[in-house]
Design a protein around this motif. Structure first.
Motif, PDB file in Angstrom:
ATOM      1  N   HIS A 285     -10.053  12.330  -8.659  1.00 54.23           N
ATOM      2  CA  HIS A 285      -8.882  11.975  -9.451  1.00 54.23           C
ATOM      3  C   HIS A 285      -7.636  12.580  -8.825  1.00 54.23           C
ATOM      4  CE1 HIS A 285     -12.234  11.415 -12.236  1.00 54.23           C
ATOM      5  NE2 HIS A 285     -11.465  10.523 -12.841  1.00 54.23           N
ATOM      6  N   ALA A 286      -6.475  12.054  -9.218  1.00 53.40           N
ATOM      7  CA  ALA A 286      -5.213  12.530  -8.667  1.00 53.40           C
ATOM      8  C   ALA A 286      -4.133  12.493  -9.728  1.00 53.40           C
ATOM      9  CB  ALA A 286      -4.791  11.677  -7.469  1.00 53.40           C
TER      10      ALA A 286
ATOM     11  N   CYS B 200      -9.064   8.394  -8.023  1.00 46.78           N
ATOM     12  CA  CYS B 200      -8.746   8.443  -6.590  1.00 46.78           C
ATOM     13  C   CYS B 200      -9.979   8.977  -5.860  1.00 46.78           C
ATOM     14  CB  CYS B 200      -7.530   9.345  -6.364  1.00 46.78           C
ATOM     15  SG  CYS B 200      -6.902   9.339  -4.668  1.00 46.78           S
ATOM     16  N   PRO B 201     -10.971   8.139  -5.669  1.00 45.78           N
ATOM     17  CA  PRO B 201     -12.262   8.601  -5.138  1.00 45.78           C
ATOM     18  C   PRO B 201     -12.181   9.283  -3.785  1.00 45.78           C
ATOM     19  CG  PRO B 201     -12.441   6.382  -6.035  1.00 45.78           C
ATOM     20  CD  PRO B 201     -10.972   6.706  -5.992  1.00 45.78           C
ATOM     21  N   GLU B 202     -11.209   8.904  -2.951  1.00 47.72           N
ATOM     22  CA  GLU B 202     -11.173   9.428  -1.595  1.00 47.72           C
ATOM     23  C   GLU B 202     -10.208  10.602  -1.439  1.00 47.72           C
ATOM     24  OE1 GLU B 202     -10.260   6.160   0.933  1.00 47.72           O
ATOM     25  OE2 GLU B 202     -12.091   5.059   0.459  1.00 47.72           O
ATOM     26  N   GLY B 203      -9.531  11.016  -2.497  1.00 51.35           N
ATOM     27  CA  GLY B 203      -8.566  12.107  -2.412  1.00 51.35           C
ATOM     28  C   GLY B 203      -9.212  13.474  -2.592  1.00 51.35           C
ATOM     29  N   PRO B 204      -8.392  14.544  -2.536  1.00 52.44           N
ATOM     30  CA  PRO B 204      -8.916  15.904  -2.653  1.00 52.44           C
ATOM     31  C   PRO B 204      -9.230  16.321  -4.080  1.00 52.44           C
ATOM     32  CG  PRO B 204      -6.538  15.960  -2.379  1.00 52.44           C
ATOM     33  CD  PRO B 204      -6.950  14.521  -2.227  1.00 52.44           C
TER      34      PRO B 204
END
Length: 215
Positions: A61-62, A89-93
């Motif tokens: 998540h973001a 946001c599956p690919e975020g930190p």
């Protein structure tokens, strides 16, 4: 009060609609105690009573500035404001924030307060997500951005975000102060968020430039 200020009315949920969403959501809760993940103003002003609070992280998540305010809170139709929403946001930190624990015996009363605050109108989806903190992985209630709502605008350019935050104001204050408060909260919690830092720097520069421009 809204009408006297020339602001729109009738956009909020009825008590019955809000309660129906709360009942349906709580029926799905995976634990008797209720953990609530906070990523924005709930961090410094939760309004509900809780027994424990921890630094927490929400993978996948973001925190994104995509919540458009034209209804008078921190912006109007003439000068829109902008606030943060939690987005997938599956690919975020992931997203750092706080997790509050409401004991089982107090869930009914305190969640009613939470829904009155967070589910005033459309814009969010009441969901449980996995969060991590010192105690391990815990499913927590949060309010995710609902992309089907006109109040969520994920396609805003960075320049438009800066403009709306720098100029938006309403009965709750300015969008810039909202962003400043997030930054102060992060500083106190020692949470590093480069996006918040960079966004605030550009918003402050935009405000300073406007103040320096002769009228």
């Amino acid at each position: 009060m809204l009408q006297s200020r020339g602001l729109p009315t009738g956009w909020w949920y009825s008590d019955a609609e809000r309660e129906a969403d709360r009942a349906a959501t709580l029926a799905r809760r995976p634990t008797q105690d209720l953990w609530v993940f906070a990523y924005g103003s709930l961090m410094w002003d939760p309004a509900f009573h809780f027994s424990e609070v921890r630094r927490a992280h929400a993978p996948g998540h973001a925190r994104r500035f995509i919540l458009l305010d034209t209804r008078g809170g921190r912006g109007t139709a003439a000068n829109p404001g902008l606030m943060a929403a939690l987005d997938t946001c599956p690919e975020g930190p992931g997203c750092d924030g706080l997790a509050f624990r409401i004991p089982a015996a107090q869930v009914e009363a305190e969640s009613a307060i939470l829904w009155q605050r967070e589910r005033v109108a459309d814009g969010y989806l009441s969901r449980f997500i996995d969060t991590t903190h010192a105690g391990g992985t815990v499913p927590a209630l949060t309010f995710l951005a609902d992309h089907s709502s006109a109040t969520m605008v994920p396609t805003l350019s960075r320049e438009t975000q800066i403009e709306y935050i720098a100029t938006g104001t309403g009965i709750l204050g300015t969008s810039a102060d909202y962003l400043r408060t997030i930054a102060r909260q992060f500083a106190e919690l020692r949470i590093a968020d480069p996006d918040i830092t960079a966004l605030l720097a550009r918003v402050e520069a935009r405000i300073a430039a406007a103040s320096a421009t002769p009228t």
